[in-house]
Design a protein around this motif. Structure first.
Motif, PDB file in Angstrom:
ATOM      1  N   VAL A 200      44.717  30.352  89.533  1.00  0.00           N
ATOM      2  CA  VAL A 200      44.925  28.931  89.204  1.00  0.00           C
ATOM      3  C   VAL A 200      43.642  28.154  89.464  1.00  0.00           C
ATOM      4  CG1 VAL A 200      47.400  29.024  89.727  1.00  0.00           C
ATOM      5  CG2 VAL A 200      45.792  28.362  91.521  1.00  0.00           C
ATOM      6  N   ARG A 201      43.500  27.058  88.692  1.00  0.00           N
ATOM      7  CA  ARG A 201      42.403  26.116  88.922  1.00  0.00           C
ATOM      8  C   ARG A 201      43.018  24.747  89.200  1.00  0.00           C
ATOM      9  NH1 ARG A 201      39.421  22.746  85.587  1.00  0.00           N
ATOM     10  NH2 ARG A 201      40.261  23.700  83.692  1.00  0.00           N
ATOM     11  N   PRO A 202      43.169  24.403  90.479  1.00  0.00           N
ATOM     12  CA  PRO A 202      43.764  23.097  90.818  1.00  0.00           C
ATOM     13  C   PRO A 202      42.778  21.960  90.561  1.00  0.00           C
ATOM     14  CG  PRO A 202      43.796  24.656  92.680  1.00  0.00           C
ATOM     15  CD  PRO A 202      42.848  25.189  91.665  1.00  0.00           C
ATOM     16  N   ALA A 209      44.702  24.764  85.014  1.00  0.00           N
ATOM     17  CA  ALA A 209      44.789  25.983  84.193  1.00  0.00           C
ATOM     18  C   ALA A 209      45.325  27.112  85.058  1.00  0.00           C
ATOM     19  CB  ALA A 209      43.415  26.348  83.621  1.00  0.00           C
ATOM     20  N   ALA A 210      45.880  28.131  84.404  1.00  0.00           N
ATOM     21  CA  ALA A 210      46.412  29.297  85.120  1.00  0.00           C
ATOM     22  C   ALA A 210      46.204  30.548  84.284  1.00  0.00           C
ATOM     23  CB  ALA A 210      47.900  29.110  85.422  1.00  0.00           C
ATOM     24  N   ARG A 211      46.080  31.678  84.983  1.00  0.00           N
ATOM     25  CA  ARG A 211      46.026  32.996  84.354  1.00  0.00           C
ATOM     26  C   ARG A 211      47.025  33.886  85.080  1.00  0.00           C
ATOM     27  NH1 ARG A 211      41.463  34.403  81.292  1.00  0.00           N
ATOM     28  NH2 ARG A 211      41.559  36.589  81.957  1.00  0.00           N
ATOM     29  N   VAL A 212      47.869  34.572  84.320  1.00  0.00           N
ATOM     30  CA  VAL A 212      48.870  35.456  84.921  1.00  0.00           C
ATOM     31  C   VAL A 212      48.870  36.779  84.152  1.00  0.00           C
ATOM     32  CG1 VAL A 212      51.310  35.799  85.473  1.00  0.00           C
ATOM     33  CG2 VAL A 212      50.296  33.509  85.655  1.00  0.00           C
ATOM     34  N   VAL A 213      48.772  37.876  84.891  1.00  0.00           N
ATOM     35  CA  VAL A 213      48.791  39.212  84.292  1.00  0.00           C
ATOM     36  C   VAL A 213      49.794  40.056  85.069  1.00  0.00           C
ATOM     37  CG1 VAL A 213      47.450  41.263  83.696  1.00  0.00           C
ATOM     38  CG2 VAL A 213      46.389  39.006  83.576  1.00  0.00           C
ATOM     39  N   LEU A 214      50.611  40.802  84.334  1.00  0.00           N
ATOM     40  CA  LEU A 214      51.680  41.605  84.927  1.00  0.00           C
ATOM     41  C   LEU A 214      51.339  43.088  84.831  1.00  0.00           C
ATOM     42  CD1 LEU A 214      54.589  39.688  83.171  1.00  0.00           C
ATOM     43  CD2 LEU A 214      53.618  39.233  85.436  1.00  0.00           C
ATOM     44  N   GLY A 215      51.698  43.830  85.877  1.00  0.00           N
ATOM     45  CA  GLY A 215      51.414  45.250  85.909  1.00  0.00           C
ATOM     46  C   GLY A 215      52.669  46.107  85.853  1.00  0.00           C
TER      47      GLY A 215
END
Length: 283
Positions: A200-202, A209-215
């Protein structure tokens, strides 16, 4: 069970490794051996030539390249986890390396091996995709860069050709961002049944903005654009980020992988994504 006979070649340069692979029918690269050797013993992969990179010193270590860190393919998970440059500039990578298997594997296994064998349950693939890293590959036609998001093309498969060698990975520093890694492992197992990375960029008390990646929800690390969109502009509050994480269901449905416990994994992914977002945002 023993692997079939193969020729063993210990090389002293990347060029020698590429030459040996090009001359082979089914050459395999040996780095730390923690991924390859079990596959050879179980006859899940075969090799007529085993190309040992252990003597290629240039593939070891971490260096600062200004806006990014370079991590050599022969750098072990333990070295990555303990490296001061990684811990300061890419702490997510250090956390993912710390999560790999057990201490014995972390001291032998390498970054290059973990990425090249592209296990869906691997800790490093999901981290390098979340960090927008670039995998550097060398083959007969020279060196090229492959974005981590395009490097993994299937379960145990990458964008590398049969006579190419992964030499390292270039990881951006992401100033102003905070990342966190969450994983769930079944009792008695070291691998992740499901994992989630959130960045996240607070800005002024909100998520700019946010980045989310799932494994391990798909054959390759799965970006979660629905969750990212749900986070955009949210106040930094834990309850709101847990709600945003529910959008994992929409992203997981695009994973293209059918497993018996898919519904259970999606539920875990929602919980882990929420936890990762909250921890990354410091909420």
């Amino acid at each position: 069970m023993f692997p079939p006979r193969f020729e063993y070649v210990r090389v002293r340069s990347v060029a020698e490794a590429v030459e040996a692979l090009t001359a082979s029918l089914e050459g395999r690269v040996l780095a730390g051996g923690q991924s390859l050797l079990p596959l050879l013993r179980s006859h899940r992969v075969f090799a007529d030539v085993l190309v040992d990179l252990g003597g290629v010193a240039e593939l070891r270590g971490v260096r600062d390249e200004g806006d990014a860190l370079w991590v050599g393919a022969l750098t072990t998970h333990h070295e990555v986890a303990c490296d001061p440059l990684v811990r300061v500039h890419c702490p997510l990578l250090a956390r993912a390396a710390e999560a790999v298997a057990d201490p014995a594997v972390r001291r032998r296994g390498t970054v290059g091996g973990a990425l090249s064998y592209a296990a869906p349950a691997g800790d490093l693939p999901v981290a390098v995709v979340a960090l927008g890293a670039e995998c550097r590959v060398t083959g007969p036609d020279g060196e090229r860069g492959v974005p981590a998001s395009q490097f993994f093309v299937g379960e145990g498969a990458t964008a590398m050709g049969p006579n190419e060698v992964l030499t390292g990975v270039r990881v951006p520093k992401w100033p102003g961002w905070s990342f966190h890694y969450e994983r769930f492992s079944p009792a008695g197992r070291s691998w992740a049944l499901t994992a989630a990375v959130a960045g996240v960029r607070p800005e002024d008390g909100r998520l700019a903005a946010a980045r989310v990646v799932l494994g391990n929800l798909a054959p390759t690390p799965l970006r979660a654009p629905s969750v990212e969109a749900a986070c955009a502009g949210l106040p930094v509050r834990a309850s709101l980020m847990r709600t945003a994480a529910r959008a994992v269901e929409a992203d997981a449905a695009q994973g293209g992988r059918t497993v018996d416990d898919a519904e259970h994994r999606r539920g875990l992914a929602r919980i882990l994504a929420g936890r990762a977002l909250i921890a990354a945002a410091g909420a």
